[in-house]
Design a protein around this motif. Structure first.
Motif, PDB file in Angstrom:
ATOM      1  N   GLU A  50     -89.085-111.274 -31.598  1.00 47.12           N
ATOM      2  CA  GLU A  50     -88.775-112.589 -32.161  1.00 47.12           C
ATOM      3  C   GLU A  50     -89.371-112.442 -33.856  1.00 47.12           C
ATOM      4  O   GLU A  50     -88.601-113.101 -34.660  1.00 47.12           O
ATOM      5  CB  GLU A  50     -89.741-113.510 -31.481  1.00 47.12           C
ATOM      6  CG  GLU A  50     -89.312-115.207 -32.100  1.00 47.12           C
ATOM      7  CD  GLU A  50     -90.096-116.018 -31.057  1.00 47.12           C
ATOM      8  OE1 GLU A  50     -89.544-117.158 -31.100  1.00 47.12           O
ATOM      9  OE2 GLU A  50     -91.113-115.762 -30.474  1.00 47.12           O
ATOM     10  N   THR A  51     -90.319-111.752 -34.104  1.00 48.39           N
ATOM     11  CA  THR A  51     -90.775-111.639 -35.501  1.00 48.39           C
ATOM     12  C   THR A  51     -89.674-110.916 -36.026  1.00 48.39           C
ATOM     13  O   THR A  51     -89.420-111.350 -37.548  1.00 48.39           O
ATOM     14  CB  THR A  51     -92.363-111.084 -35.683  1.00 48.39           C
ATOM     15  OG1 THR A  51     -93.062-112.015 -35.003  1.00 48.39           O
ATOM     16  CG2 THR A  51     -92.562-110.900 -36.915  1.00 48.39           C
ATOM     17  N   TRP A  52     -89.178-109.825 -35.549  1.00 52.56           N
ATOM     18  CA  TRP A  52     -88.178-109.075 -36.349  1.00 52.56           C
ATOM     19  C   TRP A  52     -86.939-109.886 -36.563  1.00 52.56           C
ATOM     20  O   TRP A  52     -86.259-109.772 -37.456  1.00 52.56           O
ATOM     21  CB  TRP A  52     -87.830-107.763 -35.554  1.00 52.56           C
ATOM     22  CG  TRP A  52     -88.694-106.846 -35.613  1.00 52.56           C
ATOM     23  CD1 TRP A  52     -90.169-106.695 -34.922  1.00 52.56           C
ATOM     24  CD2 TRP A  52     -88.854-105.509 -36.227  1.00 52.56           C
ATOM     25  NE1 TRP A  52     -90.696-105.468 -35.137  1.00 52.56           N
ATOM     26  CE2 TRP A  52     -90.005-104.767 -35.983  1.00 52.56           C
ATOM     27  CE3 TRP A  52     -87.871-104.978 -37.296  1.00 52.56           C
ATOM     28  CZ2 TRP A  52     -90.403-103.529 -36.612  1.00 52.56           C
ATOM     29  CZ3 TRP A  52     -87.940-103.612 -37.933  1.00 52.56           C
ATOM     30  CH2 TRP A  52     -89.236-103.037 -37.509  1.00 52.56           C
ATOM     31  N   VAL A  53     -86.700-110.576 -35.608  1.00 50.70           N
ATOM     32  CA  VAL A  53     -85.411-111.509 -35.830  1.00 50.70           C
ATOM     33  C   VAL A  53     -85.652-112.416 -36.760  1.00 50.70           C
ATOM     34  O   VAL A  53     -84.713-112.839 -37.583  1.00 50.70           O
ATOM     35  CB  VAL A  53     -85.039-112.229 -34.366  1.00 50.70           C
ATOM     36  CG1 VAL A  53     -83.801-113.319 -34.637  1.00 50.70           C
ATOM     37  CG2 VAL A  53     -84.551-111.350 -33.424  1.00 50.70           C
ATOM     38  N   ASP A  54     -86.684-113.298 -36.837  1.00 55.31           N
ATOM     39  CA  ASP A  54     -87.147-114.181 -38.011  1.00 55.31           C
ATOM     40  C   ASP A  54     -87.044-113.547 -39.389  1.00 55.31           C
ATOM     41  O   ASP A  54     -86.451-114.179 -40.287  1.00 55.31           O
ATOM     42  CB  ASP A  54     -88.348-114.609 -37.530  1.00 55.31           C
ATOM     43  CG  ASP A  54     -88.568-115.935 -36.430  1.00 55.31           C
ATOM     44  OD1 ASP A  54     -87.236-116.027 -36.006  1.00 55.31           O
ATOM     45  OD2 ASP A  54     -89.446-116.192 -35.853  1.00 55.31           O
ATOM     46  N   THR A  55     -87.648-112.396 -39.541  1.00 47.16           N
ATOM     47  CA  THR A  55     -87.531-111.601 -40.567  1.00 47.16           C
ATOM     48  C   THR A  55     -86.093-111.373 -41.092  1.00 47.16           C
ATOM     49  O   THR A  55     -85.981-111.508 -42.322  1.00 47.16           O
ATOM     50  CB  THR A  55     -88.385-110.424 -40.624  1.00 47.16           C
ATOM     51  OG1 THR A  55     -89.535-110.553 -40.092  1.00 47.16           O
ATOM     52  CG2 THR A  55     -88.471-109.660 -42.017  1.00 47.16           C
ATOM     53  N   GLU A  57     -83.353-112.812 -40.265  1.00 43.29           N
ATOM     54  CA  GLU A  57     -82.815-113.904 -40.723  1.00 43.29           C
ATOM     55  C   GLU A  57     -83.164-114.666 -41.954  1.00 43.29           C
ATOM     56  O   GLU A  57     -82.476-115.247 -42.822  1.00 43.29           O
ATOM     57  CB  GLU A  57     -82.764-115.282 -39.576  1.00 43.29           C
ATOM     58  CG  GLU A  57     -82.284-114.761 -38.189  1.00 43.29           C
ATOM     59  CD  GLU A  57     -82.320-115.742 -37.043  1.00 43.29           C
ATOM     60  OE1 GLU A  57     -81.370-115.954 -36.310  1.00 43.29           O
ATOM     61  OE2 GLU A  57     -83.479-116.444 -36.946  1.00 43.29           O
ATOM     62  N   ASN A  58     -84.348-114.486 -42.249  1.00 43.14           N
ATOM     63  CA  ASN A  58     -84.773-114.967 -43.506  1.00 43.14           C
ATOM     64  C   ASN A  58     -84.367-114.276 -44.842  1.00 43.14           C
ATOM     65  O   ASN A  58     -84.505-114.836 -45.739  1.00 43.14           O
ATOM     66  CB  ASN A  58     -86.559-114.674 -43.515  1.00 43.14           C
ATOM     67  CG  ASN A  58     -86.961-116.130 -42.469  1.00 43.14           C
ATOM     68  OD1 ASN A  58     -86.483-117.189 -42.446  1.00 43.14           O
ATOM     69  ND2 ASN A  58     -88.157-115.970 -42.261  1.00 43.14           N
ATOM     70  N   ARG A 151     -86.186-123.884 -28.812  1.00 44.13           N
ATOM     71  CA  ARG A 151     -86.169-122.532 -28.933  1.00 44.13           C
ATOM     72  C   ARG A 151     -85.712-121.732 -27.651  1.00 44.13           C
ATOM     73  O   ARG A 151     -86.488-121.741 -26.805  1.00 44.13           O
ATOM     74  CB  ARG A 151     -87.324-121.849 -29.381  1.00 44.13           C
ATOM     75  CG  ARG A 151     -87.680-122.193 -31.210  1.00 44.13           C
ATOM     76  CD  ARG A 151     -89.015-121.238 -31.582  1.00 44.13           C
ATOM     77  NE  ARG A 151     -89.047-120.244 -31.726  1.00 44.13           N
ATOM     78  CZ  ARG A 151     -88.374-119.373 -32.850  1.00 44.13           C
ATOM     79  NH1 ARG A 151     -88.097-120.337 -33.923  1.00 44.13           N
ATOM     80  NH2 ARG A 151     -88.346-118.632 -33.157  1.00 44.13           N
ATOM     81  N   TYR A 157     -79.871-116.342 -27.128  1.00 41.81           N
ATOM     82  CA  TYR A 157     -80.097-116.792 -28.701  1.00 41.81           C
ATOM     83  C   TYR A 157     -79.507-115.799 -29.394  1.00 41.81           C
ATOM     84  O   TYR A 157     -78.508-115.938 -30.297  1.00 41.81           O
ATOM     85  CB  TYR A 157     -81.486-117.103 -29.027  1.00 41.81           C
ATOM     86  CG  TYR A 157     -81.535-117.428 -30.523  1.00 41.81           C
ATOM     87  CD1 TYR A 157     -81.139-118.500 -31.195  1.00 41.81           C
ATOM     88  CD2 TYR A 157     -81.969-116.194 -31.495  1.00 41.81           C
ATOM     89  CE1 TYR A 157     -81.028-118.567 -32.478  1.00 41.81           C
ATOM     90  CE2 TYR A 157     -81.752-116.308 -32.892  1.00 41.81           C
ATOM     91  CZ  TYR A 157     -81.537-117.593 -33.311  1.00 41.81           C
ATOM     92  OH  TYR A 157     -81.446-117.825 -34.588  1.00 41.81           O
ATOM     93  N   ARG A 161     -75.861-115.668 -31.506  1.00 40.08           N
ATOM     94  CA  ARG A 161     -75.745-115.401 -32.950  1.00 40.08           C
ATOM     95  C   ARG A 161     -74.753-114.278 -33.204  1.00 40.08           C
ATOM     96  O   ARG A 161     -73.865-114.473 -33.970  1.00 40.08           O
ATOM     97  CB  ARG A 161     -76.961-114.888 -33.403  1.00 40.08           C
ATOM     98  CG  ARG A 161     -78.098-116.036 -33.500  1.00 40.08           C
ATOM     99  CD  ARG A 161     -78.097-116.876 -34.629  1.00 40.08           C
ATOM    100  NE  ARG A 161     -78.367-116.194 -35.800  1.00 40.08           N
ATOM    101  CZ  ARG A 161     -77.853-116.094 -37.003  1.00 40.08           C
ATOM    102  NH1 ARG A 161     -76.589-116.373 -37.096  1.00 40.08           N
ATOM    103  NH2 ARG A 161     -78.445-115.517 -38.132  1.00 40.08           N
TER     104      ARG A 161
END
Length: 257
Positions: A50-55, A57-58, A151, A157, A161
């Motif tokens: 999840e952290t990798w995905v957020d990174t 996407e950012n 979420r 998810y 995407r």
């Protein structure tokens, strides 16, 4: 009739001719290299993915095909993690990736209060006051509150995407859908055998005759790292030559000008 690989390459080249990857390529390549350094499926869990995905996407680099190949790699990593959990009878962890929303908010009907629901456990346990029965708790809850999924589960998810991006080949989307169904089937199969931990599973496999052993193993999730690796190699090739075509990408990204 399906277009040939040469036709796919020609269409894709035409599409990206005036769309350079830009200066972001170095950061995306570094992201790709860090994924290569992970020992899947044991070196990642839901929180880290999840952290990798957020990174990713950012970065805001959705216009780069490499971005979507990285998203494919993260989807494959999540599938491998969930499949490994299922094979090890860690049904809760597998279910978290597959069906259990990452966040649900308990919202008062007047909109004044919002509380995060426990991910595991009963609403009646979370909101019951001292001496109050479960039934009374839930009656009051239904009167004053409602639930909002804020979420969704990580695998659905990621699939959404990829599906909505317009960048991903339909054959990969079909593959990803099959793999999620296979993980669910593995969980259902092992539960039907009343196998609830990895020790029991290994004992049953070890004591089974050849036919039964083959039957059990055929219903476990088959770990396949090939697409995870293929996507990583495609990223390196595309970084060296932006006109290089990956079969994981749609030859004409639909919905794109």
């Amino acid at each position: 009739m399906q277009p040939s690989a040469i036709e796919n390459q020609t269409v894709f080249n035409r599409f990206i001719k005036d769309k350079p990857l830009g200066e972001s390529i170095d950061s995306l390549l570094a992201f790709n290299a860090r994924l290569d350094a992970k020992a899947l499926p044991y070196d990642l869990n839901e929180g880290e993915i999840e952290t990798w995905v957020d990174t990713l996407e950012n970065t805001g680099k959705e216009a780069d095909p490499i971005y979507w190949l990285l998203m494919v790699r993260l989807n494959e990593a999540a599938l491998l993690c969930a499949g490994n959990y299922a094979n090890c009878c860690e049904y809760c962890a597998a279910g978290d990736l597959l069906v259990n929303p990452r966040e649900i908010r308990v919202v008062s009907k007047d909109g004044q209060t919002a509380v995060r629901k426990w991910r595991h456990g009963r609403l009646s346990d979370q909101f019951r006051k001292n001496g109050q029965s479960r039934i009374a708790t839930m009656e009051l809850f239904k009167k004053d509150f409602h639930l909002e999924i804020t979420r969704t589960p990580l695998l659905p998810y990621l699939f959404s995407r990829l599906e909505q991006s317009g960048w991903i080949a339909r054959h990969y989307l079909a593959h990803a859908d099959r793999q999620m169904r296979r993980i669910a089937d593995t969980i259902g199969f092992l539960n039907s055998f009343q196998i609830y931990d990895a020790v029991t599973l290994q004992k049953k496999i070890g004591q089974a005759n050849a036919e039964t052993r083959s039957f059990i193993l055929s219903h476990l999730y088959q770990m396949d790292f090939s697409i995870f690796r293929e996507a990583g190699q495609s990223i390196v090739c595309m970084a060296e030559d932006p006109s290089w075509f990956s079969d994981l990408l749609s030859p004409q990204p639909f919905g794109k000008p």
